[in-house]
Each structure stands twice: as structure tokens, then as C-alpha cells.
Design a protein around this motif. Structure first.
Motif, PDB file in Angstrom:
ATOM      1  N   GLY A 233      52.043  20.879  -4.857  1.00 38.95           N
ATOM      2  CA  GLY A 233      53.480  20.899  -4.978  1.00 38.95           C
ATOM      3  C   GLY A 233      53.905  19.527  -4.192  1.00 38.95           C
ATOM      4  N   ASP A 234      53.161  19.162  -3.023  1.00 36.53           N
ATOM      5  CA  ASP A 234      53.548  17.902  -2.404  1.00 36.53           C
ATOM      6  C   ASP A 234      53.434  16.802  -3.355  1.00 36.53           C
ATOM      7  OD1 ASP A 234      54.230  18.548   0.400  1.00 36.53           O
ATOM      8  OD2 ASP A 234      52.291  19.629   0.327  1.00 36.53           O
ATOM      9  N   VAL A 235      52.356  16.828  -3.857  1.00 30.89           N
ATOM     10  CA  VAL A 235      51.791  15.631  -4.971  1.00 30.89           C
ATOM     11  C   VAL A 235      53.241  15.330  -5.814  1.00 30.89           C
ATOM     12  CG1 VAL A 235      50.163  14.831  -6.698  1.00 30.89           C
ATOM     13  CG2 VAL A 235      49.257  15.798  -4.730  1.00 30.89           C
ATOM     14  N   ILE A 236      53.324  16.544  -6.510  1.00 29.08           N
ATOM     15  CA  ILE A 236      54.544  16.280  -7.469  1.00 29.08           C
ATOM     16  C   ILE A 236      55.784  15.717  -6.800  1.00 29.08           C
ATOM     17  CG2 ILE A 236      56.025  17.649  -9.053  1.00 29.08           C
ATOM     18  CD1 ILE A 236      53.173  17.138 -10.101  1.00 29.08           C
ATOM     19  N   GLU A 237      56.130  16.452  -5.710  1.00 25.85           N
ATOM     20  CA  GLU A 237      57.330  15.927  -4.956  1.00 25.85           C
ATOM     21  C   GLU A 237      57.432  14.589  -4.428  1.00 25.85           C
ATOM     22  OE1 GLU A 237      60.092  19.302  -3.110  1.00 25.85           O
ATOM     23  OE2 GLU A 237      57.962  19.491  -1.939  1.00 25.85           O
ATOM     24  N   LYS A 238      56.191  13.934  -3.947  1.00 22.91           N
ATOM     25  CA  LYS A 238      55.947  12.632  -3.414  1.00 22.91           C
ATOM     26  C   LYS A 238      55.551  11.787  -4.319  1.00 22.91           C
ATOM     27  CE  LYS A 238      55.006  14.841   1.205  1.00 22.91           C
ATOM     28  NZ  LYS A 238      53.850  14.942   2.173  1.00 22.91           N
ATOM     29  N   THR A 239      55.190  12.212  -5.629  1.00 16.65           N
ATOM     30  CA  THR A 239      54.454  11.111  -6.476  1.00 16.65           C
ATOM     31  C   THR A 239      53.401  10.423  -5.697  1.00 16.65           C
ATOM     32  OG1 THR A 239      56.805  10.730  -7.403  1.00 16.65           O
ATOM     33  CG2 THR A 239      54.927   9.459  -8.232  1.00 16.65           C
ATOM     34  N   SER A 240      52.768  11.369  -4.888  1.00 17.78           N
ATOM     35  CA  SER A 240      51.295  10.732  -4.324  1.00 17.78           C
ATOM     36  C   SER A 240      50.331  10.947  -5.136  1.00 17.78           C
ATOM     37  CB  SER A 240      51.155  11.794  -3.030  1.00 17.78           C
ATOM     38  OG  SER A 240      51.233  13.056  -3.436  1.00 17.78           O
ATOM     39  N   TYR A 241      50.218  10.118  -6.284  1.00 21.26           N
ATOM     40  CA  TYR A 241      49.381  10.068  -7.390  1.00 21.26           C
ATOM     41  C   TYR A 241      47.790   9.702  -6.744  1.00 21.26           C
ATOM     42  CZ  TYR A 241      49.844   5.067  -7.988  1.00 21.26           C
ATOM     43  OH  TYR A 241      50.054   3.658  -7.674  1.00 21.26           O
ATOM     44  N   ASP A 242      47.882   9.040  -5.664  1.00 19.91           N
ATOM     45  CA  ASP A 242      46.473   8.727  -5.248  1.00 19.91           C
ATOM     46  C   ASP A 242      45.666   9.829  -4.828  1.00 19.91           C
ATOM     47  OD1 ASP A 242      48.144   8.984  -2.976  1.00 19.91           O
ATOM     48  OD2 ASP A 242      47.371   7.632  -1.838  1.00 19.91           O
ATOM     49  N   GLN A 243      46.432  10.907  -4.706  1.00 21.84           N
ATOM     50  CA  GLN A 243      45.656  12.381  -4.301  1.00 21.84           C
ATOM     51  C   GLN A 243      44.545  12.697  -5.678  1.00 21.84           C
ATOM     52  OE1 GLN A 243      45.473  13.629  -1.657  1.00 21.84           O
ATOM     53  NE2 GLN A 243      47.256  14.010  -0.491  1.00 21.84           N
ATOM     54  N   VAL A 244      44.758  11.768  -6.581  1.00 22.71           N
ATOM     55  CA  VAL A 244      44.065  12.250  -7.907  1.00 22.71           C
ATOM     56  C   VAL A 244      42.779  11.294  -7.838  1.00 22.71           C
ATOM     57  CG1 VAL A 244      43.924  12.592 -10.435  1.00 22.71           C
ATOM     58  CG2 VAL A 244      45.992  12.911  -9.073  1.00 22.71           C
ATOM     59  N   TYR A 245      41.660  11.629  -7.620  1.00 20.81           N
ATOM     60  CA  TYR A 245      40.605  10.486  -7.701  1.00 20.81           C
ATOM     61  C   TYR A 245      39.138  11.580  -8.162  1.00 20.81           C
ATOM     62  CZ  TYR A 245      39.910  11.740  -2.762  1.00 20.81           C
ATOM     63  OH  TYR A 245      39.440  12.152  -1.361  1.00 20.81           O
TER      64      TYR A 245
END
Length: 401
Positions: free
Chosen positions: A197-209
Motif C-alpha cells: 500500500g505504501d509503495v503504491i501511494e508513494k510511487t516508491s518503486y525502489d522497494q522493488v529489487y
């Protein structure tokens, strides 16, 4: 996870091992893989389509030590105290097991209190730090063989814990099967990981690795737990790692389910975490973020401004390679971890230098790769800002602070 087909919604292109900081002579030996992310409509799991072998990511050269962050030390101390008072106050000679115990940052609390404990850590170099501090640590992966070993040597656990580890493991069904066996009837599985939910809301795509096989939600973890006779009985949102969720799980019917679980499920449905359209929009947001960051760095270069990266994180590997950012735009990356210093960033090969290089000649701008430790970093870097230094951020959007 559930055996159904998944739908890809974004590719971050060819990515290297995120923690694979390397020497110049190893440039031609790097491993790359297509980092594509998918969604399952049946179980609502978000996951990588492909992941490197575990030995490539977790080994004697692993470059992440949890104990380097005072903020994380406090976080794990508070968690250990919560577990002690909430679940162990009446337990007789309890056993605490941690999967992915790293340098023992959490378990050292239980060691200090005299509790039986076991850490499972596959990366020998970080496990040795824990062992040297007297934290009981086994250097191995948690799997079926390890489950048998633990049951034979220690018996069932009162608490099984992991932090930022569960999402790393593609054979998640085997993990939950093992945990369901190793937990006492009243035992508790508690784990926390970056929250979808946080990744989607913040566009924190760097959580993907590469290490993050899964991005969990309460909806997907509910489904996963149910497959193994387990259920979520409580959840707690966490600020760590830019937005995480802690899940408390037990055998079905053994713990009262709090209102927080249903409330979070309702929030997730409202946010659209069960809809593919949400993830399509996320892809567009990522593409916009990439364009904005590259434009900003290019404009600063034209103005002859010095830009240095701050913190050689795993997450920075995704950003640098997805955006195609090299040493043309970033002079070097400053980091306090000794075994990263003097090496180069994975894929883009930006030099990683000791923190002293940042302090002795401040840049005009610092690109904040360690944004999830922003509060801690800003408290530390008052002198940099007082001398006119500015921060480049990209979560939740690209800008200068």
C-alpha cells in the motif's frame, strides 16, 4: 504463491544484484536479469516474475548490516519489548526463533534477558558479527532441513520472527509450512516487510529489487496464511523502510482477531490493491518519476552543479539502472559501510566512497537514496544544509529540499 497465472504490469529492465557492489576488475562478470513485476488476481499477491538464485544474493559477501542504523536498533529493541510483554510474560523457558537474523540486532535483546533464542542467517559474514556477540546463530537458509534440525535440537517455538526477510523468499509456501510445524499451538509468527500500500501511494518503486520477491498486503498474506492453517490476528503499520506492515499470525482460532485486521482490509480495497488498474497506474507513475529525476539531474549538470549520492542502498540499484543514471550525473555515492567503500555501484558503476569524502568537500546537492532514514539523516547533516547543501528526493515525487 497460489498456483494461478500472474499478469505482468511493469518491467524495470535489466537489473543486477542489488547488493552486488563490485570492484573494477569484476565489471565484465556481472549478472543481470529482467526485473518484471506481476499481480495475481486470485490471491492478490504482487511478485517478481523472475528472481536470481538465493546464493547469488545472500552469501559471505552480503553488504547489508542492520546494526549500522541506530534507528533500526531502537526499532528492534521496542519490538522485542513488545513481544516480551505481550506474548511471553507467562511462558516457561520460551524459545524465540528469528529467520534472517542478520548481525543479531534484534535477538541480542532476548540474549540479554536470558531467553533461549536461535537466529537463522545464511550470509556468513553478517552471522559472524552476531556470533561474536554471543547471539546463537546458525549459518543456513530456513527450509525443510532446518525445520527438522530446529525441532530436534530446540523443540517448538513460542515466537517466530522475521524482519524484511519473508518477502525475499520465492518458496514462500514451504516457509509457512515449516513455520506452522515449528510454532507451539499458542505460538506467534510475527513478521514485517515493506508494505504494498505504501509503495503504491508513494510511487516508491525502489522497494522493488532482486531480493524482494513479493510486495505483501494484508489481503495476500491472509490468503497465504489460510493455506497453512494459520490466520492473521493483528496488524501494525510501521514507518521503517519507507512504510512497512507488521503481521501477527497464529494457528486458526488460537488468538482473538483485532479490529485492525478488517480495517486494513477495507483500506486496501479502497486503495485498489485488488485491481489490476491500480498497478497499471503505478507503472505510469514510475515512468513519470523516472523522467522527472533524469531531467532534474541533467539540468543540474548543465549548471555545473556537483551531485553526490547519499547511501549506497539496495534500493538505489533499482533507481540508477531503471533511470540510466551513471557517474556522468552523480560524482560518487557516499556510504558508511566499510565493505562497500572503494567499490562501484551494481550496473552503473558509480564509485562508492567513504562518508569522509562527503564531509570534507560538500557537494551542491545530495541525492537521498536512503530516504527511508530521512529523519535520522537530516538530524546528522545539519552542517551540510547550513553550508547551502540541498537534498534531491524522488519519493513520493521528484524535487529539491
Amino acid at each position: 504463491m497460489c498456483g494461478s497465472s500472474v499478469t505482468p504490469f511493469i518491467s524495470f529492465g535489466k537489473q543486477p544484484i542489488a547488493n552486488g557492489f563490485l570492484k573494477k576488475e569484476d565489471f565484465g562478470k556481472e549478472y543481470f536479469f529482467e526485473m518484471q513485476v506481476c499481480h495475481c488476481q486470485k490471491c492478490n499477491m504482487v511478485q517478481l516474475a523472475e528472481q536470481p538464485d538465493r546464493e547469488q544474493m545472500f552469501n559471505e559477501n552480503y553488504a547489508f548490516f542492520s546494526g549500522t542504523s541506530t534507528h533500526m536498533a531502537r526499532h528492534f529493541e521496542q519490538f522485542a519489548q513488545t513481544v516480551r510483554t505481550r506474548f511471553l510474560s507467562e511462558a516457561k523457558d520460551p524459545l524465540i526463533i528469528e529467520m534472517g537474523s542478520n548481525d543479531g540486532i534484534m535477538l541480542r535483546n532476548f540474549k540479554g534477558w536470558g531467553y533461549r533464542h536461535v537466529g537463522i542467517e545464511p550470509s556468513a559474514n553478517v552471522a559472524k558479527v552476531a556470533q561474536d556477540q554471543g547471539v546463537n546463530t546458525l549459518v543456513r537458509f530456513f527450509d525443510e532441513d532446518t525445520t527438522e534440525l530446529l525441532l530436534k535440537q530446540y523443540g517448538q517455538a513460542d515466537v517466530f520472527y522475521s524482519a524484511n526477510v519473508m518477502c525475499h523468499i520465492p518458496y514462500i509456501g514451504q516457509i509457512f509450512k515449516g513455520i506452522s510445524r515449528i510454532l507451539k499451538p499458542s505460538g506467534v509468527l510475527a513478521f514485517e516487510d515493506p508494505y504494498l500500500g505504501d509503495v503504491i501511494e508513494k510511487t516508491s518503486y525502489d522497494q522493488v529489487y532482486d531480493e524482494h520477491t513479493f510486495l505483501f498486503s494484508v489481503l495476500s498474506v491472509q490468503y497465504l496464511a489460510g493455506l497453512h492453517g494459520l490466520e492473521i490476528f493483528d496488524v501494525e503499520a510501521q514507518e521503517t523502510h519507507g512504510g512497512s506492515m507488521r503481521y501477527y499470525i497464529g494457528h486458526k482460532g488460537q488468538h482473538g482477531i483485532t479490529a485492525a485486521v478488517e480495517n486494513q482490509v477495507l483500506k486496501e480495497k479502497a486503495l485498489g490493491l485488488a485491481s489490476l488498474a491500480t498497478f497499471e497506474q503505478f507503472r505510469k507513475n514510475c515512468e513519470q518519476s523516472r523522467a522527472d529525476l533524469v531531467k532534474l539531474l541533467t539540468d543540474l549538470k548543465r549548471q555545473n552543479k556537483r551531485v553526490v549520492g547519499y547511501a549506497a542502498t539496495s534500493k538505489s540499484t533499482t533507481v540508477l539502472n531503471y533511470c540510466g543514471i551513471s557517474s556522468d550525473l552523480i560524482e560518487f555515492i557516499s556510504d558508511t559501510t566499510p565493505n562497500k567503500q572503494g567499490k562501484f555501484s551494481p550496473g552503473q558503476h558509480i564509485p562508492v566512497l567513504a562518508y569522509e569524502n562527503f564531509k570534507k568537500n560538500y557537494p551542491d546537492y545530495a541525492l537521498l537514496f536512503g530516504w527511508n532514514h530521512k529523519k535520522e539523516i537530516l538530524e546528522k547533516e545539519g552542517d551540510f544544509m547550513a553550508r547551502g547543501g540541498k537534498w534531491i528526493v524522488f519519493v513520493p515525487q521528484v524535487g529539491i529540499e
